[in-house]
Design an enzyme around this catalytic site. Structure first.
Site, PDB file in Angstrom:
ATOM      1  N   GLU A  97       0.849  -1.215   0.000  1.00 20.65           N
ATOM      2  CA  GLU A  97       0.000   0.000   0.000  1.00 20.65           C
ATOM      3  C   GLU A  97       0.875   1.252   0.000  1.00 20.65           C
ATOM      4  O   GLU A  97       0.554   2.242  -0.647  1.00 20.65           O
ATOM      5  CB  GLU A  97      -0.950   0.011   1.197  1.00 20.65           C
ATOM      6  N   TRP A 120       1.637   1.877  -3.472  1.00 22.86           N
ATOM      7  CA  TRP A 120       0.614   2.618  -4.235  1.00 22.86           C
ATOM      8  C   TRP A 120       0.747   4.117  -3.976  1.00 22.86           C
ATOM      9  O   TRP A 120       0.563   4.944  -4.864  1.00 22.86           O
ATOM     10  CB  TRP A 120      -0.795   2.135  -3.875  1.00 22.86           C
ATOM     11  N   ASN A 130     -11.183   3.060   2.600  1.00 23.92           N
ATOM     12  CA  ASN A 130     -10.746   2.959   1.198  1.00 23.92           C
ATOM     13  C   ASN A 130     -11.746   2.215   0.315  1.00 23.92           C
ATOM     14  O   ASN A 130     -12.051   2.648  -0.790  1.00 23.92           O
ATOM     15  CB  ASN A 130      -9.381   2.276   1.127  1.00 23.92           C
ATOM     16  N   TRP A 154      -9.039   8.866  -8.113  1.00 22.42           N
ATOM     17  CA  TRP A 154     -10.258   9.229  -8.866  1.00 22.42           C
ATOM     18  C   TRP A 154     -10.122   8.801 -10.320  1.00 22.42           C
ATOM     19  O   TRP A 154     -11.052   8.254 -10.918  1.00 22.42           O
ATOM     20  CB  TRP A 154     -10.559  10.731  -8.740  1.00 22.42           C
TER      21      TRP A 154
HETATM   22  P1  FAD Z   1      -3.817   1.569   5.167  1.00 21.24           P
HETATM   23  O1  FAD Z   1      -4.518   0.407   4.554  1.00 21.24           O
HETATM   24  O2  FAD Z   1      -3.353   1.413   6.551  1.00 21.24           O
HETATM   25  O3  FAD Z   1      -2.624   1.919   4.166  1.00 21.24           O
HETATM   26  C1  FAD Z   1      -1.375   2.496   4.560  1.00 21.24           C
HETATM   27  C2  FAD Z   1      -1.048   3.688   3.720  1.00 21.24           C
HETATM   28  O4  FAD Z   1      -0.891   3.323   2.354  1.00 21.24           O
HETATM   29  C3  FAD Z   1      -2.110   4.762   3.714  1.00 21.24           C
HETATM   30  O5  FAD Z   1      -2.039   5.571   4.853  1.00 21.24           O
HETATM   31  C4  FAD Z   1      -1.816   5.509   2.430  1.00 21.24           C
HETATM   32  O6  FAD Z   1      -0.779   6.451   2.606  1.00 21.24           O
HETATM   33  C5  FAD Z   1      -1.326   4.384   1.518  1.00 21.24           C
HETATM   34  N1  FAD Z   1      -2.430   3.924   0.668  1.00 21.24           N
HETATM   35  C6  FAD Z   1      -3.367   3.003   0.966  1.00 21.24           C
HETATM   36  N2  FAD Z   1      -4.206   2.840  -0.084  1.00 21.24           N
HETATM   37  C7  FAD Z   1      -3.791   3.679  -1.045  1.00 21.24           C
HETATM   38  C8  FAD Z   1      -4.247   3.975  -2.354  1.00 21.24           C
HETATM   39  N3  FAD Z   1      -5.310   3.369  -2.908  1.00 21.24           N
HETATM   40  N4  FAD Z   1      -3.588   4.910  -3.064  1.00 21.24           N
HETATM   41  C9  FAD Z   1      -2.506   5.543  -2.560  1.00 21.24           C
HETATM   42  N5  FAD Z   1      -2.027   5.297  -1.323  1.00 21.24           N
HETATM   43  C10 FAD Z   1      -2.669   4.375  -0.566  1.00 21.24           C
HETATM   44  N6  FAD Z   1      -5.404   8.610   0.135  1.00 21.24           N
HETATM   45  C11 FAD Z   1      -4.825   9.734   0.600  1.00 21.24           C
HETATM   46  O7  FAD Z   1      -3.873   9.659   1.380  1.00 21.24           O
HETATM   47  N7  FAD Z   1      -5.270  10.968   0.217  1.00 21.24           N
HETATM   48  C12 FAD Z   1      -6.324  11.114  -0.657  1.00 21.24           C
HETATM   49  O8  FAD Z   1      -6.679  12.243  -0.996  1.00 21.24           O
HETATM   50  C13 FAD Z   1      -6.955   9.937  -1.133  1.00 21.24           C
HETATM   51  N8  FAD Z   1      -8.034  10.024  -1.970  1.00 21.24           N
HETATM   52  C14 FAD Z   1      -8.620   8.863  -2.443  1.00 21.24           C
HETATM   53  C15 FAD Z   1      -9.705   8.964  -3.328  1.00 21.24           C
HETATM   54  C16 FAD Z   1     -10.326   7.810  -3.814  1.00 21.24           C
HETATM   55  C17 FAD Z   1     -11.461   7.929  -4.806  1.00 21.24           C
HETATM   56  C18 FAD Z   1      -9.870   6.552  -3.402  1.00 21.24           C
HETATM   57  C19 FAD Z   1     -10.512   5.290  -3.913  1.00 21.24           C
HETATM   58  C20 FAD Z   1      -8.795   6.438  -2.528  1.00 21.24           C
HETATM   59  C21 FAD Z   1      -8.151   7.597  -2.038  1.00 21.24           C
HETATM   60  N9  FAD Z   1      -7.048   7.513  -1.152  1.00 21.24           N
HETATM   61  C22 FAD Z   1      -6.456   8.666  -0.705  1.00 21.24           C
HETATM   62  C23 FAD Z   1      -6.425   6.211  -0.820  1.00 21.24           C
HETATM   63  C24 FAD Z   1      -6.940   5.521   0.427  1.00 21.24           C
HETATM   64  O9  FAD Z   1      -8.333   5.473   0.440  1.00 21.24           O
HETATM   65  C25 FAD Z   1      -6.463   6.131   1.736  1.00 21.24           C
HETATM   66  O10 FAD Z   1      -5.074   6.362   1.717  1.00 21.24           O
HETATM   67  C26 FAD Z   1      -6.830   5.101   2.836  1.00 21.24           C
HETATM   68  O11 FAD Z   1      -8.220   5.149   3.066  1.00 21.24           O
HETATM   69  C27 FAD Z   1      -6.062   5.339   4.015  1.00 21.24           C
HETATM   70  O12 FAD Z   1      -6.437   4.560   5.117  1.00 21.24           O
HETATM   71  P2  FAD Z   1      -5.303   3.930   6.000  1.00 21.24           P
HETATM   72  O13 FAD Z   1      -4.230   4.908   6.249  1.00 21.24           O
HETATM   73  O14 FAD Z   1      -5.972   3.318   7.183  1.00 21.24           O
HETATM   74  O15 FAD Z   1      -4.768   2.827   4.985  1.00 21.24           O
END
Ligand code: FAD
Length: 463
Positions: A281, A284, A348, A389
């Site tokens: 992640e 990504w 997410n 997006w």
């Molecule tokens: P965890 O599952 O704990 O993941 C760890 C870290 O990995 C996250 O903190 C994040 O930095 C990174 N990560 C995880 N998933 C993604 C992903 N799909 N893309 C890029 N990095 C990722 N994330 C943002 O930080 N800022 C945004 O503005 C943002 N907008 C989004 C818009 C859409 C339409 C979608 C589908 C996803 C978006 N995300 C965004 C990605 C993701 O949803 C969030 O990073 C996630 O919800 C973070 O939760 P977490 O830290 O508990 O994730």
């Protein structure tokens, strides 16, 4: 001769731990001038949304406290960085300015001009890698072009020299004690007043470096085992919750990677699998930033230009408003949009569902969704938001194929089978007060596929 002061310019790195710019300023030898500049005026800089401003305020309070404990004051300036930094250098007699790099095009132009101007005045300037594990120009295909597909990109990252080890926070700072102009944070008006809509934010989050580290520790200790299986279940708190902390640089990706690798060492089975998945992640996150670096207008321009032919119907403002307010009559969509409004974040999996619904069931241009998220997310990030997006819109790099249209009802059955998440966010669900769906999912799916045919035809004609 006394060593001149040096300036450390904090930007997307609101932390003391693993902060190479701060460590360089200390190493320089003289007093350290710490500054944050709120620059919403330089050409091309996108102003922060309301939720981001709330986070920024709280994070600056926390950083300022942390610096004070070590012996330094955080100065604040508002306006174009190209005006504020040189005048701070003149006021303090600083001989050096240090910062950690940013990757947006407008930000890079500001930094490049500043670097040239300050150097011309005889000031030392140095910038550092602190926000990404790999600098975008270091990861390229055999042809020297940026990657457009995640799997080979991530393979290349893993084959590259490993990211450096994180560096500890300093134990003390020789803070600059002279007088310099500084703003009062309260006067920046970053917090909402009338009405104060941030109550749910305060319940859900504590911005700042200390909670970022606590979340990482808890995640690695308690959630790694179940992460791979449960990360898609919005009713469980199975993910790290680190995204806003990473967005504002309250924790460094080097620190997150290092601690996760430590936790993985010697681990087997689900724990090892969870650690690898979590690190992916972070991959990504890297990929999104590298794509933004190569395509600076990612938030407004289709990455796959054939999508410019997409026949968006005239904007249905009522439908957009219903989506924003969580009143579409599709329970999982409404739950997500209300979670976002209340807490400044959304799980997410649900972000994917609500985005697909907006684009492919309401046939509303993805840019409206991107802008709404930009305004309402505490982790609003120029790369991650635009990239994701476009991923859902199918116009992006390595994006979901267009025909993969999420059915929100099936998604809810699969990922929220007992309706826990929906009930948490939509209390009137299953009562007569809950509205009927504003669209027919099957019919709108067909209309979306028909609209997409126009893109396919346009592409065939141009090939
Ligand atoms: P965890 O599952 O704990 O993941 C760890 C870290 O990995 C996250 O903190 C994040 O930095 C990174 N990560 C995880 N998933 C993604 C992903 N799909 N893309 C890029 N990095 C990722 N994330 C943002 O930080 N800022 C945004 O503005 C943002 N907008 C989004 C818009 C859409 C339409 C979608 C589908 C996803 C978006 N995300 C965004 C990605 C993701 O949803 C969030 O990073 C996630 O919800 C973070 O939760 P977490 O830290 O508990 O994730």
């Amino acid at each position: 001769m006394a060593v001149t002061p040096s300036v450390v310019w904090f930007r997307d790195d609101l932390r003391l731990d693993d902060n190479p710019a701060l460590l360089a300023a200390i190493k320089h030898g003289g007093p350290v001038v710490a500054v944050y500049v709120l620059d919403e005026e330089s050409a091309g800089i996108r102003p922060y949304g309301g939720a981001a401003k709330w986070w920024l305020h709280e994070s600056l309070v926390s950083l300022s406290r942390g610096l004070a404990q070590l012996g330094a004051q955080l100065l604040l300036g508002r306006g174009p960085a190209e005006r504020i930094l040189p005048s701070l250098v003149a006021e303090t007699g600083a001989g050096a300015v240090y910062w950690n790099r940013r990757y947006g095009a407008a930000e890079r132009s500001v930094d490049a001009r500043l670097k040239t101007g300050l150097r011309a005045d005889g000031v030392e300037v140095a910038s550092f890698a602190a926000t990404l594990l790999h600098e975008p120009w270091t990861i390229a295909t055999g042809q020297g072009t940026p990657y457009s597909v995640f799997t080979p990109f991530w393979r290349a990252c893993q084959a590259a020299p490993p990211p450096r080890a994180p560096m500890d926070a300093p134990e003390a700072i020789d803070g600059w004690t002279g007088r310099a102009a500084t703003d009062d944070l309260e006067e920046w008006g970053l917090l909402p007043t009338k009405p104060d809509w941030a109550g749910g934010f305060r319940d859900a989050w504590s911005p700042g470096e200390a909670s970022a580290h606590r979340l990482l520790e808890e995640f690695l200790a308690d959630k790694l085992d179940s992460y791979a299986n449960e990360r898609d279940i919005p009713g469980q708190s199975a993910t790290s919750g680190l995204s806003p902390h990473l967005r504002w640089g309250e924790i460094s990706p080097y620190r997150v990677l290092h601690e996760t690798e430590e936790a993985r060492r010697g681990a087997t089975g689900r724990k090892a699998e969870g650690a690898t998945r979590f690190i992916t992640e972070l991959g990504w996150r890297e990929f999104a930033s590298h794509v933004l670096f190569a395509a600076p207008d990612l938030a407004t321009v289709n990455w796959r230009r054939e999508f410019d032919a997409f026949p968006w119907p005239p904007l249905n403002e009522d439908a957009l408003r219903a989506w924003q307010r969580g009143k579409t009559g599709i329970p999982i969509v409404d739950a997500g949009m209300r979670e976002l409004w209340r807490t400044g974040a959304m799980h997410n999996r649900v972000r994917m569902i609500v985005a697909s619904f907006l684009i492919k069931n309401l046939l509303i241009d993805w840019r409206h969704g991107e802008q709404w998220f930009w305004d309402t997310l505490v982790d609003a990030d120029a790369a991650n938001n635009a990239f994701n997006w476009q991923w859902i819109a199918s116009s992006g790099a390595d994006a979901a194929p267009y025909f993969r249209i999420f059915n929100p009802e099936l998604q809810a059955k699969k990922f929220d089978p007992h309706g826990e998440y929906i009930r948490q966010n939509v209390p009137e669900w299953e009562t007569d007060d809950y509205p009927q769906p504003i669209v027919d999912l099957a019919k709108t799916r067909k209309a979306a596929l028909a609209a997409y045919d126009v893109v396919t035809r346009a592409k065939q004609e141009s090939d």
